[in-house]
Design a protein around this motif. Structure first.
Motif, PDB file in Angstrom:
ATOM      1  N   VAL B 208       0.842  -1.200   0.000  1.00 30.22           N
ATOM      2  CA  VAL B 208       0.000   0.000   0.000  1.00 30.22           C
ATOM      3  C   VAL B 208       0.878   1.252   0.000  1.00 30.22           C
ATOM      4  CG1 VAL B 208      -1.754   1.266   1.311  1.00 30.22           C
ATOM      5  CG2 VAL B 208      -1.863  -1.223   1.167  1.00 30.22           C
ATOM      6  N   TRP B 209       1.927   1.219   0.814  1.00 25.56           N
ATOM      7  CA  TRP B 209       2.844   2.361   0.909  1.00 25.56           C
ATOM      8  C   TRP B 209       3.481   2.656  -0.452  1.00 25.56           C
ATOM      9  CZ3 TRP B 209       8.504   1.333   2.134  1.00 25.56           C
ATOM     10  CH2 TRP B 209       9.243   2.519   2.131  1.00 25.56           C
ATOM     11  N   LEU B 210       4.020   1.634  -1.104  1.00 23.65           N
ATOM     12  CA  LEU B 210       4.685   1.833  -2.401  1.00 23.65           C
ATOM     13  C   LEU B 210       3.679   2.233  -3.479  1.00 23.65           C
ATOM     14  CD1 LEU B 210       7.079  -1.256  -2.292  1.00 23.65           C
ATOM     15  CD2 LEU B 210       7.758   1.145  -2.159  1.00 23.65           C
ATOM     16  N   GLY B 211       2.494   1.610  -3.433  1.00 31.06           N
ATOM     17  CA  GLY B 211       1.474   1.913  -4.440  1.00 31.06           C
ATOM     18  C   GLY B 211       0.979   3.341  -4.332  1.00 31.06           C
ATOM     19  N   LEU B 212       0.657   3.767  -3.102  1.00 27.68           N
ATOM     20  CA  LEU B 212       0.169   5.138  -2.910  1.00 27.68           C
ATOM     21  C   LEU B 212       1.241   6.148  -3.309  1.00 27.68           C
ATOM     22  CD1 LEU B 212      -1.860   5.005   0.450  1.00 27.68           C
ATOM     23  CD2 LEU B 212      -2.743   5.354  -1.855  1.00 27.68           C
ATOM     24  N   ARG B 213       2.499   5.789  -3.042  1.00 25.49           N
ATOM     25  CA  ARG B 213       3.608   6.676  -3.390  1.00 25.49           C
ATOM     26  C   ARG B 213       3.640   6.902  -4.908  1.00 25.49           C
ATOM     27  NH1 ARG B 213       9.038   5.913  -4.202  1.00 25.49           N
ATOM     28  NH2 ARG B 213      10.360   7.603  -3.452  1.00 25.49           N
ATOM     29  N   GLN B 214       3.332   5.845  -5.661  1.00 24.07           N
ATOM     30  CA  GLN B 214       3.411   5.979  -7.118  1.00 24.07           C
ATOM     31  C   GLN B 214       2.198   6.687  -7.714  1.00 24.07           C
ATOM     32  OE1 GLN B 214       4.124   2.410  -9.382  1.00 24.07           O
ATOM     33  NE2 GLN B 214       4.608   3.578 -11.223  1.00 24.07           N
ATOM     34  N   VAL B 215       1.012   6.463  -7.132  1.00 26.90           N
ATOM     35  CA  VAL B 215      -0.183   7.080  -7.732  1.00 26.90           C
ATOM     36  C   VAL B 215      -0.443   8.482  -7.197  1.00 26.90           C
ATOM     37  CG1 VAL B 215      -1.299   4.857  -8.188  1.00 26.90           C
ATOM     38  CG2 VAL B 215      -1.783   6.058  -6.052  1.00 26.90           C
ATOM     39  N   GLY B 216       0.423   8.959  -6.292  1.00 25.40           N
ATOM     40  CA  GLY B 216       0.244  10.323  -5.790  1.00 25.40           C
ATOM     41  C   GLY B 216      -0.631  10.404  -4.560  1.00 25.40           C
ATOM     42  N   GLY B 217      -0.607   9.339  -3.739  1.00 25.80           N
ATOM     43  CA  GLY B 217      -1.375   9.347  -2.489  1.00 25.80           C
ATOM     44  C   GLY B 217      -2.867   9.226  -2.728  1.00 25.80           C
ATOM     45  N   TRP B 218      -3.646   9.440  -1.659  1.00 25.05           N
ATOM     46  CA  TRP B 218      -5.106   9.321  -1.766  1.00 25.05           C
ATOM     47  C   TRP B 218      -5.667  10.354  -2.745  1.00 25.05           C
ATOM     48  CZ3 TRP B 218      -8.735   6.000  -1.268  1.00 25.05           C
ATOM     49  CH2 TRP B 218     -10.068   6.395  -1.166  1.00 25.05           C
ATOM     50  N   GLU B 219      -5.061  11.558  -2.742  1.00 21.20           N
ATOM     51  CA  GLU B 219      -5.519  12.602  -3.671  1.00 21.20           C
ATOM     52  C   GLU B 219      -5.290  12.155  -5.113  1.00 21.20           C
ATOM     53  OE1 GLU B 219      -3.523  13.125  -1.099  1.00 21.20           O
ATOM     54  OE2 GLU B 219      -4.912  14.175   0.237  1.00 21.20           O
ATOM     55  N   GLY B 220      -4.168  11.492  -5.343  1.00 19.51           N
ATOM     56  CA  GLY B 220      -3.881  10.982  -6.685  1.00 19.51           C
ATOM     57  C   GLY B 220      -4.895   9.933  -7.118  1.00 19.51           C
ATOM     58  N   LEU B 221      -5.273   9.062  -6.166  1.00 19.85           N
ATOM     59  CA  LEU B 221      -6.293   8.048  -6.466  1.00 19.85           C
ATOM     60  C   LEU B 221      -7.621   8.713  -6.803  1.00 19.85           C
ATOM     61  CD1 LEU B 221      -5.987   5.099  -3.885  1.00 19.85           C
ATOM     62  CD2 LEU B 221      -5.694   4.993  -6.354  1.00 19.85           C
ATOM     63  N   GLN B 222      -7.984   9.737  -6.026  1.00 17.01           N
ATOM     64  CA  GLN B 222      -9.254  10.439  -6.269  1.00 17.01           C
ATOM     65  C   GLN B 222      -9.251  11.096  -7.645  1.00 17.01           C
ATOM     66  OE1 GLN B 222      -9.285  12.784  -2.509  1.00 17.01           O
ATOM     67  NE2 GLN B 222     -11.331  11.930  -2.218  1.00 17.01           N
ATOM     68  N   ALA B 223      -8.115  11.703  -7.992  1.00 14.98           N
ATOM     69  CA  ALA B 223      -8.031  12.387  -9.286  1.00 14.98           C
ATOM     70  C   ALA B 223      -8.088  11.392 -10.441  1.00 14.98           C
ATOM     71  CB  ALA B 223      -6.738  13.192  -9.349  1.00 14.98           C
TER      72      ALA B 223
END
Lengths: 71, 600
Positions: B208-223
């Motif tokens: 989860v840590w590495l994945g969120l780091r690549q997609v730009g965190g929760w904000e990146g996922l939302q976008a």
């Protein structure tokens, strides 16, 4: 003495964390970091697991010393 | 991806520790009570972690990741609506009866409260269900390990065909689980479940840590994914405007009440962990401690699915432009990426859905993410976490099965009155039989998938109404044995009828429903399941009351400790806040309400 599951958990995490940490230190950084967006995950996560393992072992040892003597 | 020496060492270390805990536990397993109930001597925090670990099997770890990729953060409803309230309810209100009655199993409580026929119906259906569930889980993991191809090279070096990877995964896990349960009984299973819980977290948290780091965190996922993926309550007013295909009432009543309370409050697999606690207070705190951890499990098992689908639609957030937010309820089709397209094994061609779009193989969301991010060493840890999740789920099923079979079938109907050593011996033998039956069920899955689907469906009918029986039994002293049995039978019949008369949209009549006639179409299979449960529960509840009113109840004296109004109240316990079940329960409900508001 009652069995304290924190001891084997701590020892296992110390062993796995130590292995990962050492592997992260001696392994080829270019290969290790290629997977993980420039992070040496083996070293970072291995260290974290080893610290957690040491903490669990410490808790088990403290509990053992505080326990009343068993007849 | 090939496994390095360090990966093998980590896997071997895990197996050695698991077997070691089983052998150490064996020294303390001398009686039936030790083997089946861990001597009722386990501290609350250990029982609490075992309570969730036994439920955190491979199907949950892989399945919730798949649902996260398919439905988004709405999948967390299975935790925040579909688990926590029920766990608080059993901890505060129901454990006093389970633990205080000294019943050794769920079916035995039904015998003490009602009669033999109600116990027999529950015991037999539960025994069959645990074996099938264990087999399905075993099949899922073996299939997954085969699909990941991580063991191809070592098997090829040994001159073994790839098909043997499937057999090897099943046999290795079955033998290890057999050894530590045969030796240590429930105590060995519970201690190992705690170890397995920590390993599951250790294996999936960095993902989860590495994945969120690549997609730009929760904000990146939302976008990247838009509100329909990242808001749990978006579009829940109508079944057609959200990804789950369920409206808020069906979700709250079907999942949040009937199915959730039916599982967490009556399924002996989890209740057994609380019954092993060292005191009444510890037994009540067990599900509450579990609830405190359980509400955060979505961040470990569901987020990888969201990250995988985000990377599938936008391979790298740092270099790709974020796609425009999807409208609530719209269906976004993604190009193949982390999640591959499902391939028809017969034709070798991509499988298409009803709209002609390629179907994604969501079950591979979490495993593929693991192989994408983890270098040598971490892959070993990730595979160990997968193996741990599978073993904890399987051990939970097997320990519940051996207890229910020994006490509720063998001792009740085959050989009553034998000594404790005899039942301990039978319990160990039943463990071996249960494992062999689970292996057989796993191979049935690989050969006759539809038969297993049908058996699971029938057992779902049996389970849907059972919470009404326990609820009335514990909280209405007028409930009778005849009422309970006839109510259960009516609930099961209603579940089957509802399923036979309804069908999810885009499905053909058959195992998905509509096998009698199609009188109603549901927007999704999930909606159909929730409403089947609602109808079954309501019928069981009303029929049980009606029959109880015209049949003779048990005397008050015989119901002491089994019914709320005839049991001394223990609500106002003294001591610090963390030892008080009611206060702990309130804290858990506040916590889960906050999570629902944050991700609304």
């Amino acid at each position: 003495m009652p069995f304290d599951v924190r001891l084997p958990i701590g020892l296992l995490f110390l062993a796995i964390g130590g292995l990962l940490g050492v592997f992260g230190l001696i392994g080829d950084p270019a290969v290790l970091e290629a997977h993980s967006a420039g992070l040496n995950v083996d070293l970072i996560w291995g260290s974290a697991l080893a610290v957690f393992g040491a903490f669990m072992v410490l808790l088990a040892v403290i509990a053992r010393r505080r326990a009343p003597p068993h007849d | 991806m090939h496994l390095g020496a360090i990966d093998w060492i980590i896997l071997a270390l895990y197996l050695a520790f698991v077997l070691g805990i089983g052998i150490v536990s064996a020294r303390r397993t001398r009686s039936g009570s030790d083997f089946f109930l861990a001597g009722r001597a386990i501290p609350a925090w250990v029982c609490g972690l075992a309570f969730i670990s036994a439920n955190l099997g491979a199907q949950e770890v892989i399945g919730m990741g798949a649902s996260g990729a398919k439905y988004g953060i709405s999948t967390a409803h299975f935790y925040w609506i579909g688990a926590i309230p029920a766990m608080v309810f059993i901890g505060v209100f129901m454990m006093p009866f389970y633990y205080g009655s000294k019943a050794r199993s769920g079916p035995e409580y039904l015998r003490m409260r009602f009669d033999e026929k109600t116990r027999a119906l529950n015991a037999i259906s539960f025994g069959v269900m645990t074996i099938i569930s264990s087999g399905v889980s075993m099949y899922a993991l073996a299939k997954l390990i085969q699909t990941l191809h991580v063991f191809d090279a070592p098997f090829a070096q040994l001159g073994l065909p790839q098909a043997w990877i499937f057999h090897g995964a099943i046999l290795t896990s079955a033998i290890v689980v057999l050894v530590y349960i045969y030796a240590g009984g429930l105590r060995g299973a519970i201690y190992n479940e705690v170890l397995q819980f920590f390993l599951i977290v250790a294996g999936f948290a960095p993902l989860v840590w590495l994945g969120l780091r690549q997609v730009g965190g929760w904000e990146g996922l939302q976008a990247t994914l838009g509100p329909s993926y990242t808001h749990a309550w978006a579009g829940m007013a109508h079944a057609t405007t959200n990804r789950l295909g369920v409206d808020w009432f069906g979700l709250s009543m079907g999942l949040g009440f009937v199915l959730s309370f039916g599982y967490w409050c009556t399924d002996f697999l989890v209740v057994q962990r609380a019954m092993a606690a060292d005191s009444m207070s510890a037994a009540r705190r067990t599900p509450l401690i579990a609830a405190g951890v359980k509400m955060f499990i979505p961040f470990i098992v569901i987020l990888p699915g969201l990250i995988a689908i985000a990377l599938t639609s936008a391979p790298d957030h740092t270099s790709a432009k974020a796609s425009p937010p999807a409208a609530v309820g719209s269906i976004v089709h993604h190009e193949p990426g982390v999640i591959p397209v499902k391939i028809d094994s017969a034709s070798g061609k991509p499988m298409l859905d009803a709209r002609g779009q390629p179907q994604l193989d969501y079950d591979l969301a979490t495993p593929n993410l693991l192989l994408r991010y983890f270098p040598t060493g971490m892959v070993g840890l990730g595979l160990t976490a997968l193996l741990a999740s599978f073993m904890s789920g399987m051990a939970g099923n097997v320990t519940a099965f051996n207890t229910v079979f020994t006490y509720d079938i063998y001792q009740a109907y085959i050989r009553p009155g034998a000594d404790d050593r005899h039942y301990l011996h039978v319990g160990r033998l039943t463990t071996a039989v249960g494992i062999v039956a689970s292996v057989a069920a796993a191979y049935m899955c690989s050969q006759f998938n539809n038969i297993m689907d049908l058996m699971q469906l029938v057992l779902a009918f049996v389970n849907a109404p059972v919470f009404a029986t326990f609820l009335l039994g514990m909280f209405w002293k007028r409930t009778t044995g005849h009422g309970a049995f006839i109510g259960l039978a009516a609930g099961i019949t209603t579940a089957a009828l509802h399923h036979g008369l309804t069908l999810p949209m885009d499905d053909i009549a058959g195992i998905k429903g509509g096998w009698l006639a199609v009188t109603r179409s549901y927007p999704s299979e999930m909606a159909q399941n929730f409403w089947t449960a609602i109808w079954a529960w309501s019928t069981c509840f009303l029929v049980t009351i009606a029959v109880s009113l015209v049949t003779r109840p048990k005397t008050d004296e015989s119901l002491a400790g089994l019914v709320y109004s005839l049991t001394p109240k223990t609500l106002g316990e003294a001591g610090p806040w963390y030892l008080r079940p009611v206060l702990l329960g309130v804290i858990m409900l506040i916590g889960v309400t906050a999570l629902n508001l944050i991700f609304r």
